[in-house]
Design a protein around this motif. Structure first.
Motif, PDB file in Angstrom:
ATOM      1  N   ILE A  98       0.857  -1.184   0.000  1.00 24.97           N
ATOM      2  CA  ILE A  98       0.000   0.000   0.000  1.00 24.97           C
ATOM      3  C   ILE A  98       0.892   1.232   0.000  1.00 24.97           C
ATOM      4  O   ILE A  98       1.814   1.348   0.802  1.00 24.97           O
ATOM      5  CB  ILE A  98      -0.931   0.001   1.218  1.00 24.97           C
ATOM      6  CG1 ILE A  98      -1.842  -1.227   1.164  1.00 24.97           C
ATOM      7  CG2 ILE A  98      -1.746   1.276   1.271  1.00 24.97           C
ATOM      8  CD1 ILE A  98      -2.693  -1.431   2.398  1.00 24.97           C
ATOM      9  N   MET A  99       0.616   2.133  -0.949  1.00 29.12           N
ATOM     10  CA  MET A  99       1.412   3.352  -1.091  1.00 29.12           C
ATOM     11  C   MET A  99       0.490   4.558  -1.154  1.00 29.12           C
ATOM     12  O   MET A  99      -0.607   4.475  -1.692  1.00 29.12           O
ATOM     13  CB  MET A  99       2.249   3.304  -2.363  1.00 29.12           C
ATOM     14  CG  MET A  99       3.222   2.163  -2.419  1.00 29.12           C
ATOM     15  SD  MET A  99       4.228   2.267  -3.890  1.00 29.12           S
ATOM     16  CE  MET A  99       5.818   2.011  -3.181  1.00 29.12           C
ATOM     17  N   ILE A 100       0.970   5.678  -0.599  1.00 29.46           N
ATOM     18  CA  ILE A 100       0.280   6.946  -0.744  1.00 29.46           C
ATOM     19  C   ILE A 100       0.977   7.687  -1.879  1.00 29.46           C
ATOM     20  O   ILE A 100       2.197   7.873  -1.854  1.00 29.46           O
ATOM     21  CB  ILE A 100       0.333   7.773   0.552  1.00 29.46           C
ATOM     22  CG1 ILE A 100      -0.264   6.990   1.715  1.00 29.46           C
ATOM     23  CG2 ILE A 100      -0.407   9.092   0.362  1.00 29.46           C
ATOM     24  CD1 ILE A 100      -0.078   7.655   3.061  1.00 29.46           C
ATOM     25  N   VAL A 101       0.211   8.077  -2.883  1.00 30.13           N
ATOM     26  CA  VAL A 101       0.750   8.740  -4.071  1.00 30.13           C
ATOM     27  C   VAL A 101       0.424  10.229  -3.994  1.00 30.13           C
ATOM     28  O   VAL A 101      -0.723  10.612  -3.788  1.00 30.13           O
ATOM     29  CB  VAL A 101       0.152   8.137  -5.362  1.00 30.13           C
ATOM     30  CG1 VAL A 101       0.713   8.827  -6.590  1.00 30.13           C
ATOM     31  CG2 VAL A 101       0.397   6.646  -5.418  1.00 30.13           C
ATOM     32  N   TYR A 102       1.454  11.050  -4.154  1.00 30.46           N
ATOM     33  CA  TYR A 102       1.303  12.502  -4.158  1.00 30.46           C
ATOM     34  C   TYR A 102       1.678  13.014  -5.535  1.00 30.46           C
ATOM     35  O   TYR A 102       2.815  12.816  -5.981  1.00 30.46           O
ATOM     36  CB  TYR A 102       2.219  13.149  -3.123  1.00 30.46           C
ATOM     37  CG  TYR A 102       1.926  12.764  -1.700  1.00 30.46           C
ATOM     38  CD1 TYR A 102       1.061  13.517  -0.931  1.00 30.46           C
ATOM     39  CD2 TYR A 102       2.524  11.651  -1.126  1.00 30.46           C
ATOM     40  CE1 TYR A 102       0.791  13.174   0.389  1.00 30.46           C
ATOM     41  CE2 TYR A 102       2.254  11.300   0.188  1.00 30.46           C
ATOM     42  CZ  TYR A 102       1.392  12.058   0.932  1.00 30.46           C
ATOM     43  OH  TYR A 102       1.123  11.714   2.231  1.00 30.46           O
ATOM     44  N   LYS A 103       0.735  13.660  -6.216  1.00 32.54           N
ATOM     45  CA  LYS A 103       1.029  14.317  -7.490  1.00 32.54           C
ATOM     46  C   LYS A 103       1.236  15.781  -7.157  1.00 32.54           C
ATOM     47  O   LYS A 103       0.344  16.436  -6.626  1.00 32.54           O
ATOM     48  CB  LYS A 103      -0.096  14.098  -8.479  1.00 32.54           C
ATOM     49  CG  LYS A 103      -0.207  12.631  -8.858  1.00 32.54           C
ATOM     50  CD  LYS A 103      -1.308  12.344  -9.824  1.00 32.54           C
ATOM     51  CE  LYS A 103      -1.343  10.838 -10.058  1.00 32.54           C
ATOM     52  NZ  LYS A 103      -2.458  10.427 -10.865  1.00 32.54           N
ATOM     53  N   CYS A 104       2.440  16.277  -7.437  1.00 33.13           N
ATOM     54  CA  CYS A 104       2.858  17.589  -6.951  1.00 33.13           C
ATOM     55  C   CYS A 104       3.330  18.491  -8.077  1.00 33.13           C
ATOM     56  O   CYS A 104       3.539  18.043  -9.208  1.00 33.13           O
ATOM     57  CB  CYS A 104       4.002  17.421  -5.955  1.00 33.13           C
ATOM     58  SG  CYS A 104       3.660  16.304  -4.598  1.00 33.13           S
ATOM     59  N   GLN A 105       3.536  19.755  -7.700  1.00 31.46           N
ATOM     60  CA  GLN A 105       4.017  20.774  -8.631  1.00 31.46           C
ATOM     61  C   GLN A 105       5.065  21.608  -7.917  1.00 31.46           C
ATOM     62  O   GLN A 105       4.888  21.975  -6.763  1.00 31.46           O
ATOM     63  CB  GLN A 105       2.840  21.634  -9.053  1.00 31.46           C
ATOM     64  CG  GLN A 105       3.170  22.868  -9.825  1.00 31.46           C
ATOM     65  CD  GLN A 105       1.916  23.651 -10.134  1.00 31.46           C
ATOM     66  OE1 GLN A 105       0.985  23.110 -10.686  1.00 31.46           O
ATOM     67  NE2 GLN A 105       1.898  24.911  -9.752  1.00 31.46           N
ATOM     68  N   SER A 106       6.161  21.908  -8.634  1.00 29.63           N
ATOM     69  CA  SER A 106       7.232  22.739  -8.068  1.00 29.63           C
ATOM     70  C   SER A 106       7.905  23.538  -9.163  1.00 29.63           C
ATOM     71  O   SER A 106       7.849  23.180 -10.337  1.00 29.63           O
ATOM     72  CB  SER A 106       8.297  21.874  -7.388  1.00 29.63           C
ATOM     73  OG  SER A 106       7.817  21.326  -6.214  1.00 29.63           O
ATOM     74  N   LEU A 107       8.578  24.595  -8.732  1.00 32.83           N
ATOM     75  CA  LEU A 107       9.389  25.401  -9.629  1.00 32.83           C
ATOM     76  C   LEU A 107      10.817  24.859  -9.555  1.00 32.83           C
ATOM     77  O   LEU A 107      11.494  25.007  -8.534  1.00 32.83           O
ATOM     78  CB  LEU A 107       9.338  26.868  -9.215  1.00 32.83           C
ATOM     79  CG  LEU A 107      10.016  27.851 -10.130  1.00 32.83           C
ATOM     80  CD1 LEU A 107       9.308  27.908 -11.476  1.00 32.83           C
ATOM     81  CD2 LEU A 107      10.043  29.224  -9.498  1.00 32.83           C
ATOM     82  N   ILE A 108      11.255  24.205 -10.641  1.00 28.00           N
ATOM     83  CA  ILE A 108      12.588  23.601 -10.695  1.00 28.00           C
ATOM     84  C   ILE A 108      13.335  24.229 -11.863  1.00 28.00           C
ATOM     85  O   ILE A 108      12.886  24.142 -13.004  1.00 28.00           O
ATOM     86  CB  ILE A 108      12.497  22.064 -10.874  1.00 28.00           C
ATOM     87  CG1 ILE A 108      11.669  21.444  -9.743  1.00 28.00           C
ATOM     88  CG2 ILE A 108      13.896  21.457 -10.936  1.00 28.00           C
ATOM     89  CD1 ILE A 108      11.335  19.990  -9.941  1.00 28.00           C
TER      90      ILE A 108
END
Length: 87
Positions: free
Chosen positions: A54-64
């Protein structure tokens, strides 16, 4: 997005209800220097079962590097490990 599946070091915040929120992570790709990436926004948080884990998935956004990038990090509950899955 490109699938990487690399282990990462994460600083996260856990509230009093047990909900985990990643704040920033550190990664080293190949022989490059360690890079710290601040997570600007978590767009989606969902749970998935991958190969029985079981995994928690985070779809994220960043300034790279002055570019807004979308990426996906996963937290494996059984081992407490973080993975940069896609970027």
């Amino acid at each position: 997005m490109k699938v990487l599946a690399l282990p990462i070091e994460v600083i996260s915040y856990t509230d009093n209800k047990g909900s985990i929120r990643p704040i920033r992570f550190r990664i080293q790709i190949d022989d490059e220097l360690m890079q710290v990436i601040k997570i600007d926004k978590v767009l989606v948080k969902e749970t998935e079962k991958l190969a029985g884990n079981i995994m928690i998935v985070y779809k994220c956004q960043s300034l790279i590097d002055n570019v807004i990038k979308l990426f996906e990090i996963k937290y494996e509950i059984s081992t407490c490990k973080w993975i940069l899955f896609k970027i």
